[in-house]
Design a protein around this motif. Structure first.
Motif, PDB file in Angstrom:
ATOM      1  N   GLN A 124       0.824  -1.205   0.000  1.00 38.97           N
ATOM      2  CA  GLN A 124       0.000   0.000   0.000  1.00 38.97           C
ATOM      3  C   GLN A 124       0.859   1.257   0.000  1.00 38.97           C
ATOM      4  O   GLN A 124       0.532   2.255  -0.634  1.00 38.97           O
ATOM      5  CB  GLN A 124      -0.918  -0.018   1.223  1.00 38.97           C
ATOM      6  CG  GLN A 124      -1.881   1.147   1.305  1.00 38.97           C
ATOM      7  CD  GLN A 124      -2.826   1.008   2.493  1.00 38.97           C
ATOM      8  OE1 GLN A 124      -2.888  -0.047   3.112  1.00 38.97           O
ATOM      9  NE2 GLN A 124      -3.535   2.056   2.796  1.00 38.97           N
ATOM     10  N   GLU A 201      -4.005  -3.226  -1.441  1.00 43.67           N
ATOM     11  CA  GLU A 201      -4.657  -1.913  -1.518  1.00 43.67           C
ATOM     12  C   GLU A 201      -3.829  -0.976  -2.402  1.00 43.67           C
ATOM     13  O   GLU A 201      -3.403   0.097  -1.970  1.00 43.67           O
ATOM     14  CB  GLU A 201      -4.813  -1.314  -0.113  1.00 43.67           C
ATOM     15  CG  GLU A 201      -5.678  -2.121   0.823  1.00 43.67           C
ATOM     16  CD  GLU A 201      -7.161  -1.818   0.673  1.00 43.67           C
ATOM     17  OE1 GLU A 201      -7.527  -1.090  -0.263  1.00 43.67           O
ATOM     18  OE2 GLU A 201      -7.946  -2.325   1.494  1.00 43.67           O
ATOM     19  N   SER A 204      -5.083   2.915  -2.819  1.00 42.31           N
ATOM     20  CA  SER A 204      -5.701   3.639  -1.707  1.00 42.31           C
ATOM     21  C   SER A 204      -5.061   4.994  -1.445  1.00 42.31           C
ATOM     22  O   SER A 204      -5.689   5.872  -0.835  1.00 42.31           O
ATOM     23  CB  SER A 204      -5.653   2.796  -0.431  1.00 42.31           C
ATOM     24  OG  SER A 204      -4.309   2.518  -0.069  1.00 42.31           O
TER      25      SER A 204
END
Length: 414
Positions: A124, A201, A204
């Motif tokens: 992420q 993710e 994000s």
């Protein structure tokens, strides 16, 4: 996108399969050094994977069974704390499972260290080296593998071309935009030619406009490389628009696996219907069966014919009605049959207007969505007629709509 990237093992032991996309995928050696084998139930297989953290109430991941076919992209979708990132980290070897196995090309890699798993991971936070330029960041994994310098340069150049960053090879990471850093992280993961690509993710940290552009980029890159890909996300739009298959997780378990269309149009459980898109979930009493449909008596709405697995007559059944499948019209003396209601609220949301409508005087409150600018609008207090396509109602459970909560509080971190 009518096919699925996963094989969903049902409780009865049956398996729902899907065709495999064509495309070059590196079929490297297994973690134990033996030659890989083709065939088997999937390229990447999770068998009863579970994780329990000491001192925590309950398990973070509870017996996950999944299989991803070669060259496919699977999205693991769920709310924060549902166990999806823990599952990804167990696949990558960054978290040791409490039980269960991980297999790639039929080889058990559960106990193999991360650097022996032939996987690329994009975190992420991207986890790039700020003191290195773009090319050196991408080359890092190859240099750690003692790849000859000439091969390193060729493969870095190819990776830069793949992510369209050749003109920025010498630029420092701190001078890149978020989207450019994202592509550097992808290139670094792909340059080692992994058997499996894992994305945690990945979008994000990007703004809405850049997220949309990067969705297209990731899909393009995945198609061109043909690498088997698993990415975790809490964003349903990402999962539905990018993946071949979607696995919906809740409280450490897989609730449903299927194509994006299956997940949205034919949710198997109330949680899936509630979490993926907006849904009206209505409890009623099952009546007679009519082919593959069940007649359900719903308070305030009368008898509704719902498609889905049959429920025994007299049992409680839950019916789903998506808000955009409900039509509104002025309730006039000459209007036809169906349910009548009163608009409680109307909210402008750009492309749609979101209504809350009370059926009858004390009936259920339904969410209704209508496109803006194409139909008559209604304000609070307006009397309306509700109708829907006969094919719209969907049977999602043989139990109460309140049986499966979207609240995952109390679970271990995702």
């Amino acid at each position: 996108m009518a096919d699925t990237s996963v094989r969903d093992t049902a409780k009865d032991g049956s398996v729902k399969d899907g065709p495999v996309k064509n495309g070059p995928v590196r079929n490297g050696p297994a973690a134990d050094g033996t030659a890989p084998r083709d065939g088997g139930p999937g390229h990447l297989v999770l068998d009863g994977l579970a994780k329990v953290y000491p001192g925590k109430d309950g398990a973070a991941v509870r017996g996950v069974d999944l299989a991803v076919e070669r060259g496919r992209m699977l999205a693991v979708l769920g709310p924060s704390g549902c166990g999806k990132s823990t599952t990804l980290r167990m696949i990558a070897g960054l978290v040791a499972p409490s039980s269960g196995r991980v297999r790639v090309d039929g080889h058990d890699i559960t106990d193999a260290p991360p650097h022996r798993r032939d996987m690329g991971v994009v975190f992420q936070s991207y986890a790039l080296f700020p003191h290195l330029d773009v090319a050196r960041n991408i080359a890092f994994g190859l240099e750690m593998r003692k790849i000859p310098k000439a091969d390193v340069k060729r493969r870095v150049d190819d990776a830069l071309s793949l992510v369209r960053l050749g003109h920025l090879a010498g630029r420092r990471i701190g001078r890149l935009s978020g989207g450019q850093q994202q592509r550097v992280a992808l290139a670094r993961a792909l340059v080692v030619e992994p058997a499996v690509l894992l994305l945690d993710e990945p979008l994000s940290n990007l703004d809405a406009q850049l997220r949309s552009a990067m969705r297209d980029e990731i899909c393009r890159i995945q198609r061109e490389t043909g690498v088997t890909t698993v990415f975790v996300t809490h964003d349903q739009q990402e999962a539905l628009s990018m993946a071949d298959g979607v696995a919906v997780m809740n409280q450490g378990r897989i609730e449903q696996v299927g194509t994006p269309e299956d997940i949205y149009e034919r949710p198997a459980r109330p949680f899936v219907a509630r979490f993926v898109g907006r849904a009206n979930l209505l409890d009623g009493t099952a009546g007679a069966h009519d082919g593959d449909r069940t007649l359900v008596e719903l308070p305030g709405l009368g008898r509704v014919s719902a498609a889905g697995d049959g429920v025994d007559q007299g049992r409680t059944a839950t019916v789903m009605l998506r808000p955009h499948r409900i039509a509104l019209a002025p309730a006039t003396p000459g209007s036809g049959g169906g349910a009548r209601g009163t608009v409680l609220s109307a909210g402008y949301a750009g492309e749609t207007v979101a209504y809350r409508v009370r059926v009858g005087d004390e009936g259920p409150v339904l969410d209704v969505e209508r496109p803006t600018g194409t139909q008559e609008s209604f304000g609070p207090g307006a009397r309306v007629q509700l109708s829907w396509d006969p094919e719209a109602p969907r049977l999602v459970s043989a139990g109460s709509a309140s049986d499966s909560s979207s609240d995952s509080a109390g679970e271990s971190p995702s």
